[in-house]
Design a protein around this motif. Structure first.
Motif: not given
Length: 186
Positions: A62-79, A150-161
């Motif tokens: 699914r690498a082609g689905l990764y969108d850097p505008g929606r968060g870091s690679v780390a947040a994407w992988l942890y999600r 970090g907090t921002a990546e956790i937020a993106r991973t969990l889909g919260i602010s």
């Protein structure tokens, strides 16, 4: 921007082009943290390696689905890891409920030196306290501690602010401190 994030984004682009070397580098960058996270998030910690492999297999496909505008690679992988862990835990609970799987044997904690025993006991209390946290708090604290996000990546991973993620971390830490302090003073 974080140099590690720049490298990770470049690796995702290479992965989307089918470059296998990019996957190996992503595994090197994120594999240990994902493994630690999964070991703590799973009911059966011994499945952490399988979960980590599944995360990278999904990332490969699914690498082609990764969108850097929606968060870091780390947040994407942890999600991805978060979702796999939730699914495995649900499946495991159901399997145990209907008697398909026996409950996993506890790990052997052969006694050693007094300090080692005390440290293991405290670690067991902390792990139990983490498992007792509400699900969102547990996910946030594990992403911070095991995933080193970090907090921002956790937020993106969990889909919260970010503010909601910070509040989850604050509440989780307070609950853990209270539980462990209470256990230590028994």
């Amino acid at each position: 921007m974080d140099p590690r994030q720049d490298e990770a984004e470049a690796l995702m682009a290479a992965l989307a082009r089918g470059e296998r070397g990019a996957l190996a580098r992503l595994v090197t960058l994120f594999g240990p943290g994902l493994r630690r996270y999964a070991a703590q998030a799973l009911t059966v910690g011994s499945e952490a390696e399988d979960v980590t492999q599944e995360v990278f297999l999904r990332a490969w496909h699914r690498a082609g689905l990764y969108d850097p505008g929606r968060g870091s690679v780390a947040a994407w992988l942890y999600r991805i890891a978060l979702r796999i862990c939730i699914d495995r835990n649900r499946r495991g609970r159901f399997r145990r409920f209907v008697g398909i799987d026996a409950v996993a044997e506890p790990e052997d904690e052969a006694p050693g030196a007094e300090a080692t025993v005390a440290a293991r006991q405290r670690l067991a209390r902390v792990r139990a306290a983490i498992r007792a946290l509400p699900a969102r708090q547990r996910q946030a604290i594990l992403l911070r501690a095991a995933g080193e996000l970090g907090t921002a990546e956790i937020a993106r991973t969990l889909g919260i602010s970010a503010g909601a993620a910070e509040q989850l971390l604050v509440r989780a830490r307070a609950a853990l401190r209270a539980t462990v302090d209470r256990e230590d003073h028994r």
